[in-house]
Design an enzyme around this catalytic site. Structure first.
Site, PDB file in Angstrom:
ATOM      1  N   ARG A 235       3.430  -8.739 -10.859  1.00 42.35           N
ATOM      2  CA  ARG A 235       2.393  -7.733 -11.662  1.00 42.35           C
ATOM      3  C   ARG A 235       2.069  -8.183 -12.936  1.00 42.35           C
ATOM      4  O   ARG A 235       2.512  -8.712 -13.549  1.00 42.35           O
ATOM      5  CB  ARG A 235       2.898  -6.316 -11.725  1.00 42.35           C
ATOM      6  CG  ARG A 235       3.203  -5.611 -10.148  1.00 42.35           C
ATOM      7  CD  ARG A 235       1.761  -4.961 -10.048  1.00 42.35           C
ATOM      8  NE  ARG A 235       1.977  -4.320  -8.978  1.00 42.35           N
ATOM      9  CZ  ARG A 235       1.489  -4.617  -7.873  1.00 42.35           C
ATOM     10  NH1 ARG A 235       1.457  -5.933  -7.414  1.00 42.35           N
ATOM     11  NH2 ARG A 235       1.574  -3.999  -6.492  1.00 42.35           N
ATOM     12  N   HIS A 283      -5.738 -11.857  -7.428  1.00 47.14           N
ATOM     13  CA  HIS A 283      -5.016 -10.792  -6.859  1.00 47.14           C
ATOM     14  C   HIS A 283      -5.041 -10.830  -5.193  1.00 47.14           C
ATOM     15  O   HIS A 283      -5.373 -10.280  -4.578  1.00 47.14           O
ATOM     16  CB  HIS A 283      -5.094  -9.517  -7.447  1.00 47.14           C
ATOM     17  CG  HIS A 283      -3.974  -8.475  -7.258  1.00 47.14           C
ATOM     18  ND1 HIS A 283      -3.424  -7.635  -7.939  1.00 47.14           N
ATOM     19  CD2 HIS A 283      -2.909  -8.569  -6.183  1.00 47.14           C
ATOM     20  CE1 HIS A 283      -2.187  -7.080  -7.662  1.00 47.14           C
ATOM     21  NE2 HIS A 283      -1.970  -7.541  -6.346  1.00 47.14           N
TER      22      HIS A 283
HETATM   23  C1  GLV Z   1       0.054  -6.202  -3.791  1.00 51.97           C
HETATM   24  O1  GLV Z   1       0.004  -6.303  -4.836  1.00 51.97           O
HETATM   25  C2  GLV Z   1       1.199  -5.748  -3.316  1.00 51.97           C
HETATM   26  O2  GLV Z   1       1.790  -4.684  -3.965  1.00 51.97           O
HETATM   27  O3  GLV Z   1       1.616  -5.959  -2.171  1.00 51.97           O
END
Ligand code: GLV
Length: 320
Positions: A235, A283
């Site tokens: 994250r 992401h």
């Molecule tokens: C992606 O960011 C997830 O949380 O699976």
């Protein structure tokens, strides 16, 4: 729930300020689960389940009978941080082995990218340079560290270990989870730092919690061996971005792959975009299929209705 002549349909309200979830699920709705937007809710008192990803602060307030909120993915950090989330509501996440396999493939690809210095070949191609001079060390000589040993970390360890890299992983507490051959697991306080010290390539797949916020900082980078690289696929809030730049610019770290940012999308003038030693991806490390998300939501809800714990429920205190 709505009832009619056919099977009962569970209507779940989608609450996200970044994704148009009703649209995303429009072609995935099953005969028993339907994702609707807040504007399609006729009676908020009938809503028991929400699906969410980055909710607005007041997102949950209109639904007095909400029982469960499911993330669309593995992470629940933004849902847990939402001020309108009532204390009694069960928060669930998606635990998907296919998503973990996808994550492992992505992590393995970055390991090869850095181990084999693939960026150099990509840079050489438009210049028509045929340079075979770099001799990579054998995989057995390149230590790969993994921060996090849940579903994602275990899949990464299994795949990267099978590629011949010695793997050491950090987890928050000891567990009976079987550990694949070639993988060492360190547990408890200090394990993140100990893994960083032993990692030529360090992969972060930790969940975001109070304990992991800003964990990838100057102090941790300083513990990593000179010339090491970072693969940041956890994250964004876990990394102090200025500290990564300083560690790269001083030459202590040789490179980084960054898939997650403190603010997404990063602004056009974000220094990572143009950095020669940072590989940026938007992401996209892994995904879960919409049908699998709905299947798990239905299972979790059925468990709650039956008075059982939802299999995908997270611990609100642990944060995952
Ligand atoms: C992606 O960011 C997830 O949380 O699976």
């Amino acid at each position: 729930m709505t009832s009619g002549r056919g099977p009962q349909v569970l209507e779940i309200v989608a609450l996200s300020r970044v994704f148009d979830l009703p649209r995303a699920f429009a072609t995935a709705n099953t005969p028993t689960v339907r994702v609707i937007g807040p504007d399609q809710v006729t009676d908020p008192a009938k809503i028991e389940v929400a699906i969410s990803w980055v909710p607005t602060d007041d997102a949950f307030a209109p639904y007095p009978n909400l029982r469960m909120v499911s993330s669309i993915a593995a992470g629940v950090d933004r849902i847990l941080a939402c001020p309108s989330l009532p204390d009694h509501v069960v928060v669930t996440r998606i635990r998907d082995t296919a998503q973990a396999d996808m994550m492992a493939g992505f992590a393995a690809w970055h390991v090869v990218w850095h181990h084999r210095r693939m960026g150099q070949y990509v840079a050489n191609q438009p210049l028509r340079i045929w340079d075979r001079s770099f001799q990579p060390p054998a995989p057995g000589q390149v230590r790969v560290g993994i921060l996090g040993f849940g579903l994602m970390g275990q899949a990464c360890a299994r795949v990267i270990g099978a590629m011949g890299f010695p793997v050491v992983a950090a987890r928050s507490s000891a567990s009976a989870t079987p550990v694949p051959d070639g993988v060492t697991v360190l547990a408890g306080p200090g394990s993140i730092q100990a893994v960083a010290e032993r990692s030529d390539i360090l992969i972060n797949v930790l969940p975001l919690t109070d304990a992991t916020r800003d964990v990838l900082d100057a102090a941790l980078f300083a513990r990593m061996p000179a010339g090491a690289v970072l693969v940041q696929i956890g994250r964004g809030e876990q990394m102090v971005e200025a500290d990564l730049l300083a560690a790269l610019d001083s030459g202590h770290l040789a490179g980084a792959s960054v898939d997650v940012f403190r603010s997404e999308p990063p602004p056009a003038d974000h220094p990572f975009w143009g950095h020669p030693n940072i590989l940026v991806t938007p992401h996209r490390a892994s995904d879960t299929s919409r049908l699998e998300i709905l299947r798990q939501i239905a299972l979790n809800y059925a468990a709650l209705v039956a008075g059982q714990p939802a299999p995908g429920a997270v611990s609100r205190t642990a944060g995952y």
